[in-house]
Design an enzyme around this catalytic site. Structure first.
Site, PDB file in Angstrom:
ATOM      1  N   CYS A 155      -1.098 -20.417  22.355  1.00  0.00           N
ATOM      2  CA  CYS A 155      -0.172 -21.553  22.370  1.00  0.00           C
ATOM      3  C   CYS A 155       1.062 -21.241  21.507  1.00  0.00           C
ATOM      4  O   CYS A 155       1.868 -20.413  21.892  1.00  0.00           O
ATOM      5  CB  CYS A 155      -0.868 -22.844  21.942  1.00  0.00           C
ATOM      6  N   HIS A 193      -4.936 -22.922  25.644  1.00  0.00           N
ATOM      7  CA  HIS A 193      -5.871 -22.922  24.521  1.00  0.00           C
ATOM      8  C   HIS A 193      -7.193 -22.269  24.920  1.00  0.00           C
ATOM      9  O   HIS A 193      -8.190 -22.942  25.191  1.00  0.00           O
ATOM     10  CB  HIS A 193      -6.076 -24.343  23.998  1.00  0.00           C
ATOM     11  N   GLU A 197      -9.257 -20.851  23.061  1.00  0.00           N
ATOM     12  CA  GLU A 197     -10.337 -21.104  22.100  1.00  0.00           C
ATOM     13  C   GLU A 197     -11.198 -22.302  22.505  1.00  0.00           C
ATOM     14  O   GLU A 197     -12.308 -22.476  21.979  1.00  0.00           O
ATOM     15  CB  GLU A 197      -9.759 -21.322  20.689  1.00  0.00           C
TER      16      GLU A 197
END
Length: 260
Positions: A121, A223, A225
């Protein structure tokens, strides 16, 4: 391996922010990073280390990098447009500048050292600006809608098409994916040595970049993660860091043997 590296997990630096936070009975400024980054790195076999903004390290990032095997640049507030020669858009929200200075210097030095780097990001934007690129300051001005950031604090979703054979596509194992999206800025002009290897559908915003001349230097606008059961990109970062650690340990062992 030497006694300092034998059996050691690769150390992965994860950049964090200084934010007002609450824990236990306290409420104060703290160095923070979302736990999802930490869990992903740990579950992949890495040792996550939080890297708070630090102007002193920004002056000589190579000393910090000596202790790292990989680097994750995380999400957060917008970069100061002055860092890429632009004036701020009315929608741009920046911090106090220390995080920008720290991460830009650290990222540039990490790329030069061929350290495994993954920008996520804001992190993909840091990677691009660190290498001389620029940013779109407000994506809705370009695409005409809010699909990349439908609501603050909530992930939207859209498709991304990846370039066949690119590092990002090979790592993920697909050329078209649906991603977790929460951004209003994006890569514009590419920095030196970077190539765009992923774009959003249907509007064509750059969503993934990489440096082909490096072992593992890439960034994604989404994102990763937040992906379950694991992020292929974060897992691969840890594996590349582990391989780099083993190579350095073998080289050090060889140099020691020659000197005996």
């Amino acid at each position: 391996m030497t006694r300092h590296t034998a059996g050691r997990r690769p150390i992965i630096g994860i950049t964090g922010a200084i934010e007002r936070a609450r824990w236990s009975v306290w409420q104060a400024e703290a160095a923070v990073v979302a736990r999802t980054y930490i869990d992903q790195v740990r579950d992949a076999g890495g040792m996550p280390i939080l890297l708070p903004p630090d102007d002193e390290s920004a002056l000589a990032p190579e000393y910090l990098l000596e202790h790292l095997d990989g680097l994750v640049l995380t999400g957060g507030l917008d970069l100061d447009p002055a860092s890429y020669g632009a004036r701020p858009h009315q929608a741009t929200i920046t911090g106090d500048g220390e995080r920008d200075r720290f991460e830009l210097a650290l990222c540039y030095a990490a790329v030069e050292a061929d350290l495994p780097v993954l920008g996520i990001c804001r992190g993909v934007q840091v990677l691009n600006v660190a290498l001389g690129g620029t940013l779109i300051q407000h994506v809705p001005d370009v695409v005409g809608d809010e699909r990349h950031l439908p609501e603050l604090g909530t992930y939207g979703s859209h498709e991304v098409e990846l370039v066949a054979g690119s590092l990002v596509a090979r790592t993920i194992g697909a050329e078209r994916i649906v991603v977790h999206s929460h951004h209003h800025q994006a890569v514009d002009e590419l920095g030196d040595g970077l190539v765009a290897v992923g774009r959003s559908l249907p509007d064509g915003i750059v969503e993934a970049i990489e440096v082909p001349e490096r072992d593992f230097v890439c960034g994604v606008q989404w994102h990763t993660e937040e992906e379950r059961p694991f992020s292929p990109l974060l897992r691969e970062l840890v594996e590349r860091a582990r391989a780099r650690l083993a190579e350095r340990a073998a080289a050090a062992e060889g140099a020691f043997s020659e000197g005996v």
